[in-house]
Design an enzyme around this catalytic site. Sequence first.
Site, mmCIF file in Angstrom:
data_model
loop_
_atom_site.group_PDB
_atom_site.id
_atom_site.type_symbol
_atom_site.label_atom_id
_atom_site.label_comp_id
_atom_site.label_asym_id
_atom_site.label_seq_id
_atom_site.Cartn_x
_atom_site.Cartn_y
_atom_site.Cartn_z
ATOM 1 C CG HIS A 65 -7.981 -0.839 -5.983
ATOM 2 N ND1 HIS A 65 -6.620 -0.637 -5.880
ATOM 3 C CD2 HIS A 65 -8.189 -1.353 -7.220
ATOM 4 C CE1 HIS A 65 -6.030 -1.022 -7.004
ATOM 5 N NE2 HIS A 65 -6.970 -1.456 -7.835
ATOM 6 C CD GLU A 67 -7.050 0.096 -0.486
ATOM 7 O OE1 GLU A 67 -5.860 -0.204 -0.271
ATOM 8 O OE2 GLU A 67 -7.720 -0.433 -1.409
ATOM 9 C CB CYS A 95 -2.095 0.402 -5.228
ATOM 10 S SG CYS A 95 -3.628 1.282 -5.648
ATOM 11 C CB CYS A 98 -5.634 3.017 -2.598
ATOM 12 S SG CYS A 98 -6.702 2.014 -3.656
#
Length: 171
Positions: A65, A67, A95, A98
């Site tokens: 992801h 992040e 999410c 993260c």
Amino acid sequence: MSDSTQPLDDEKYMQMALREAHRAAEAGEVPTGCVIVHVPRDGERPSVIARAHNQVETLKDPTAHAEMIAITQAASALGDWRLTNTTLYVTKEPCAMCAGAIVLARIPRLVFGVSDPKRGGAVSVFNIVQHPDLIHRCEVTAGVQAGASLELLQAFFQQRRQSHVVGKQAS
């Protein structure tokens, strides 16, 4: 505002995150972009120390992801896993994975564009970044460039649905 005496230009940094999100979309990834800004305590100018976008499909890695990639870059740039004196900008609410990484990295401030009412780990579904039982909590600013972030996500998924329908019709 962060620990520093200088307020950050949230709109400016979110625009950078949006550029990363566009790169993700161009690569066929869910268009989420992230930028991490370091704000030195001594009054020096803030500096971008990480820029990333989703690469789950590209890397075949469910943890890739925006992040997570940006946090890794920022830790490398600072030479420390503790990302104090930073602000993380991301186009979509993190999410749970993260959000957990944000807490573990001790990031004091999170700024995001659009909320994620189905999977959000910062405020919408879970409030991981401000959970009172965790060792660290961070300030959250939501809704910065929310319209642009939402528009990009909606266009991406609309195009994906249309491609899926066209693909089925060709079969």
